[in-house]
Design a protein around this motif. Structure first.
Motif: not given
Ligand code: 4AZ
Length: 806
Positions: A526-527, A798-799, A684-689
Motif C-alpha cells: 500500500f502506498r 486511478r480512473w 473504495l479499495p486502493s489499487s493494491t487491495y
C-alpha cells in the motif's frame, strides 16, 4: 410500552428510603445525624387550569404575561402544599417551566412546573406519597383563616394536578445551568447536539428543546443520525409528549447507535427533547429534523371490503403517536374466510395481557415484537381489528395484509407452518428456515447429512469448515486440524500459508507472531500519501495506523453497516439500513433497471452497460435517471429514504459491449445527499487491495430472483471470490483481467438481471465493507460452474480519482 429505567430508579430510591427508615433506630447518634441531613428532591408536575385562555405570549418565558400567570400559579401551588403538613414542612421553592394549550381547544391551559423540597432521606417516601396525593383546591380552602395566604384576585380554576419525582439523571445539573430552547416547528428545521457533525459532544450536558406546533397540529421529530455512548445511565436522549420531562409522557429513551425507526409524532401540539451526557466518553451525537403535521392527517381505521388489502398503524414506518386508537372493520365475500398476515410488528413490549399498546383481533390482544403466529386465520368473513397506544413509550407499529380465502384448506397442496404461512412442501427439511419460525425444519431426520444441535440438517462437508453453518455453531465444535495450521477462526489451512504475507485464515491469525518482515515494495504494497510502502496486506481503514502520515486510516467514513451479518443463507431479504451504499437506479417510465453503489454524498458507481442507449431508450441521458437511496423495499419511501436526479454520467471510454471489458460508469447526483445510518458510502479499495479467492463476499440487489421476477425487497446473499484462472476456464476464456468472479460453484446463489451495476461487498476483519466489484455479467444466473462476473474495482481506482476527485 416498555418499563423505563427511570421507573426502576425510582423504585430503588424508594426501597432505599424504606430500608433507611427501618434501620434508623439502630444507628449511633452520629450516623443518625448524617442520615437525617436533608437532601434535595425535585418533582415535576403539570396542572390544568380551566378558566384561562392560552395567549401567544405564554410561549415566551421573558414576557410580562408569562411572569404574571407564573406568579399566580406559584401562589396556588404554595397554598396547595400548605394544606399538607409533610409538603409544608420540606417545601423549598417552585419554578414554573412552561404553558401550553389545553387539548380540547377550549379556554384551558396546562402549566408545567418543578417543585423543589429539602427532605431528610427517611422522610422521602412520605414526601413522595404526599406529592402523589395532592388534589386541586376546593373553593372553601381559600376562606380558611390562619394560612397566611390571601385568595388571589383572579382565582385559577384548577381541574387537575399531578406530580412525580423527576428522573434523577435530569436533576444532577442545577436548573439555572440547564440549556432550554423554545422552538416553534411551523417552519421545518433541525436540532443537533453541540459540535455535531464536526466534533464529539462535550461532557456534562443537560439540554432541553421545547417544540411547539400550531394548534390543531402534531409535532414530528425525525433523527437522521444518532450515535451516543452505549450506556443510557451516562448519555441519552429522551423524548416526551409534553413540555416537561414527565415520565408518564415519555415516548422514548435512546442511547448507543439504534437502528430502528427514530421518527416520533406527538399526540397534541407539543413535544420535549432532552439530551444529557455525563463527564466521560463523548460520541458524535445527533441531528434531528422537526416539522408539524395537521391533526387531520391521521388516517387509520375504517371499512375494508375488497378481497385483499393492506393496512398499518398510523404514520408507519414512523413510530405511532401516543394515545391513539384505530378500528378496522374487514368484511369479505360471504362464502370466504379472512386471513390476516402481519408483515412487520413492533407494538410495545411483550406482556401477558397487553395492557398498554396492542392490536386486538376479535378480542384477542397482540403486543411485543415477536408474534408467535404472524398469520391469523379467522373462521368468518368479518373481522374487527383495533389498535391502541397509551400515553407513553411508543414503537414503530405494524403493517399487515388481509386476504379472503376459500374456507376449508388455508394451504391447499402446500405445507402449513406453525405460524400459518403456506410454503412449498419441497422446502420442508431443506436446512433453511423458510417458515420464519423454523417449523419446516423441526422433526427432520438427516440421512447422509450432519444433524445440528438445533435439529437443522446440513451437508457433512460443512462440518469443521470454520463457519457457523448450523446457526448454533454445533458444526464447528470438536474440530481438530491434524498436520495443519489451526486459525483462530477455526479454519484449518496448510502450514505453508503461515507468515506468507497473506491473510489466508480470513482473521489474519496466520500472519501474527511472524519473525520475517517483508521490506520491499511489492504488488500488494500500500502506498501512503508520502509515497512510503506498507508491506501489510490491506492496511487501509483496518483501525491500525500503518503510514506515518496516517493516510491509510484517512477517509474511513465508509463501509459501515448497521448490522453484523451472521448466518449464511442463500438469497434472503435484507434489513433496513443493512446495505446503506446500495442504490436503485430508476429510468423514467421503466422503473428500476440497475443497481449502483454510493461512493460519497454526490457520486455513484454503476456498470457502463446500464447506461448504453438501446434502440428504444436513451439510457445514456442523465436527466432520464433517478437515484433512490436508503431504500429497502422498492417504492416504500420513509424518513430514511432519499431521491436524487442524475447530473452527469461518465461511462468508461473503453467499455467494450462485445466482451463487457471496462463495464464501469460514474454517476454524479444533481444534489448531494445527507449521509445517515441508512445512506452511507462503501469504502473504495486502493489499487493494491487484495481480495483473495475463497474470501466471503456479499451480493445485493432488487433484480430477478431464482423464482422469477424482480424482488420488491432488497435481496442479499453470501458468495465467494473465485479464482480467476478457474473462472476463465468455466466461462470459456471470456474473463479479462479487469473482471473478478464470485459465486457459489454448485450454483443457486448469484446475481441476475436487474442487479447489474450494484455492489460486490467484501468485509475486512474489522467488519468494514470494501467495494470489490460492480455486478456486470454472467452466463445465465445461478448455474453450476457459471459464477457471476464483476468489474474489478481495484483496476479503476486511478480512473475514479481522475474523473470524480474521490
Ligand atoms: C444481467 O443480465 C446479469 N449471474 C447480471 C449478472 C449476472 C447475469 C446477468 C451474473 O444484468
Amino acid at each position: 410500552m416498555k418499563l423505563s429505567t427511570g421507573v426502576c430508579l425510582l423504585i430503588s430510591a424508594s426501597l432505599l428510603a424504606v430500608m433507611a427508615g427501618l434501620l434508623w433506630p439502630f444507628h449511633s447518634p452520629k450516623e443518625s445525624v448524617e442520615i437525617s441531613e436533608p437532601v434535595k428532591r425535585t418533582y415535576i408536575g403539570s396542572m390544568r387550569i380551566d378558566n384561562q385562555r392560552f395567549l401567544p405570549e405564554y410561549e415566551d418565558p421573558s414576557s410580562a404575561q408569562f411572569a404574571n400567570l407564573s406568579a399566580q400559579v406559584g401562589q396556588q401551588l404554595k397554598l396547595i402544599y400548605s394544606k399538607n403538613s409533610v409538603l409544608a414542612k420540606y417545601f423549598n421553592h417552585n419554578s414554573i417551566q412552561a404553558f401550553s394549550e389545553g387539548d380540547s381547544g377550549d379556554d384551558s391551559i396546562v402549566v408545567y412546573y418543578e417543585s423543589e423540597f429539602d427532605v431528610p432521606v427517611p422522610q422521602q417516601t412520605s414526601l413522595d406519597e404526599a406529592i402523589g396525593s395532592v388534589e386541586p383546591p376546593t373553593g372553601s380552602q381559600w376562606d380558611q383563616q390562619g394560612q397566611g395566604l390571601q385568595k388571589p384576585t383572579d382565582t385559577l380554576n384548577i381541574s387537575s394536578i399531578t406530580a412525580q419525582a423527576m428522573d434523577q439523571r435530569l436533576t444532577t445539573t442545577p436548573l439555572a445551568e440547564r440549556k432550554i430552547f423554545n422552538i416553534h416547528v411551523r417552519n421545518p428545521g433541525h436540532v443537533h447536539s453541540p459540535g455535531f457533525p464536526g466534533s464529539l459532544y462535550p461532557p456534562n450536558i443537560n439540554m432541553q428543546w421545547r417544540l411547539r406546533a400550531d394548534p390543531g397540529h402534531r409535532v414530528r421529530l425525525e433523527f437522521h443520525n444518532l450515535v451516543l455512548e452505549n450506556n443510557c445511565q451516562h448519555d441519552f436522549i429522551k423524548v416526551y409528549d409534553s413540555l416537561a420531562p414527565i415520565e408518564k409522557h415519555a415516548l422514548t429513551e435512546q442511547c448507543g447507535n439504534p437502528h430502528h425507526s427514530l421518527s416520533f409524532i406527538s399526540s397534541g401540539n407539543i413535544m420535549l427533547l432532552t439530551f444529557v451526557t455525563n463527564k466521560e466518553k463523548n460520541f458524535p451525537g445527533f441531528r434531528a429534523k422537526y416539522s408539524q403535521i395537521p391533526l387531520t392527517n391521521q388516517s387509520c381505521g375504517g371499512a375494508l371490503t375488497g378481497d385483499k388489502g393492506l393496512f398499518s398503524s398510523p404514520f408507519f414506518p414512523s413510530n405511532y403517536p401516543p394515545q391513539t386508537s384505530c378500528v378496522w372493520n374487514i368484511e369479505v365475500a360471504k362464502e370466504k374466510f379472512v386471513k390476516v398476515r402481519f408483515k412487520k410488528f413492533f407494538v410495545g413490549s411483550q406482556s401477558k395481557r397487553c395492557l398498554h399498546d396492542y392490536v386486538d383481533i376479535n378480542g384477542e390482544r397482540l403486543c411485543g415484537s415477536d408474534l408467535k403466529r404472524t398469520v391469523i386465520t379467522i373462521k368468518s368473513n368479518k373481522v374487527t381489528i383495533k389498535f391502541n397506544s397509551d400515553s407513553s413509550y411508543v414503537d414503530q407499529g405494524f403493517t399487515a395484509e388481509y386476504e379472503a380465502f376459500n374456507r376449508p384448506d388455508p394451504c391447499p397442496g402446500r405445507f402449513q407452518c406453525s405460524n400459518n404461512l403456506c410454503i412449498s412442501k419441497s422446502l420442508q427439511c431443506d436446512g433453511r428456515n423458510d417458515c420464519g419460525d423454523n417449523s419446516d425444519e423441526l422433526n427432520c431426520t438427516c440421512p447422509g447429512r450432519f444433524k445440528c444441535s438445533n435439529n437443522l440438517c446440513i451437508s457433512k462437508t460443512l462440518q469443521c469448515d470454520g463457519r457457523n453453518d448450523c446457526g448454533d455453531n454445533s458444526d464447528e465444535l470438536n474440530c481438530t486440524c491434524p498436520g495443519r495450521f489451526h486459525c483462530s477462526s477455526n479454519l484449518c489451512i496448510s502450514k505453508s500459508l503461515q507468515c506468507d504475507g497473506r491473510n489466508d485464515c480470513g482473521d489474519n491469525s496466520d500472519e501474527l507472531n511472524c519473525t520475517v518482515v517483508l521490506q520491499q515494495c511489492s504488488t500488494f504494497s500500500f502506498r501512503c500519501r508520502n509515497r512510503h510502502c506498507i508491506n501489510k496486506l490491506n492496511p487501509e481503514c483496518d483501525g491500525v495506523q500503518d503510514c506515518v502520515d496516517g493516510s491509510d486510516e484517512a477517509d474511513c467514513e465508509c463501509g459501515r453497516s448497521l448490522y453484523r451479518n451472521t448466518r449464511i443463507v442463500g438469497g434472503e431479504a435484507s434489513r433496513e439500513g443493512e446495505w446503506p451504499w446500495q442504490v436503485s437506479l430508476h429510468f423514467k417510465g421503466l422503473g428500476h433497471l440497475c443497481g449502483a453503489s454510493l461512493l460519497s454524498d454526490r457520486w455513484l458507481l454503476t456498470a457502463a452497460h446500464c447506461v448504453q442507449d438501446t434502440r428504444r431508450h436513451k439510457l445514456s441521458q442523465a436527466d432520464k435517471w433517478e437515484a433512490l437511496l436508503g431504500f429497502n423495499v422498492q417504492n416504500e419511501t420513509n424518513e430514511w429514504t432519499a431521491k436524487r436526479g442524475v447530473k452527469r454520467i461518465i461511462p468508461h471510454y473503453f467499455y467494450n459491449k462485445y466482451n463487457n471489458d471496462n463495464d464501469i460508469a460514474l454517476m454524479e447526483l444533481d444534489a448531494s445527499v445527507n449521509l445517515t445510518q441508512h445512506i452511507s458510502p462503501i469504502c473504495l479499495p486502493s489499487s493494491t487491495y487484495y481480495f483473495p479467492s475463497g474470501r466471503d463476499a456479499w451480493i445485493t440487489g432488487w433484480g430477478s430472483t431464482m423464482l422469477g421476477g424482480d424482488s420488491a425487497t432488497l435481496q442479499k446473499a453470501k458468495v465467494k471470490v473465485i479464482n480467476s484462472w478457474f473462472c476463465d476456464l468455466f466461462l470459456s476464456h471470456t474473463v479479462t483481467d479487469n473482471m473478478l468472479c464470485a459465486g457459489v460453484i454448485s450454483g443457486g446463489v448469484d446475481t441476475c438481471q436487474g442487479d447489474s451495476g450494484g455492489p460486490l461487498s467484501v468485509a475486512n476483519p474489522s467488519g468494514r465493507f470494501f467495494l470489490a466489484g460492480v455486478t456486470s455479467w454472467g452466463n445465465g444466473c445461478g448455474l453450476m460452474y457459471r459464477p457471476g462476473v464483476y468489474t474489478r474495482v481495484t483496476n479503476y481506482r486511478r480512473w475514479i480519482k481522475y474523473k470524480s476527485g474521490l
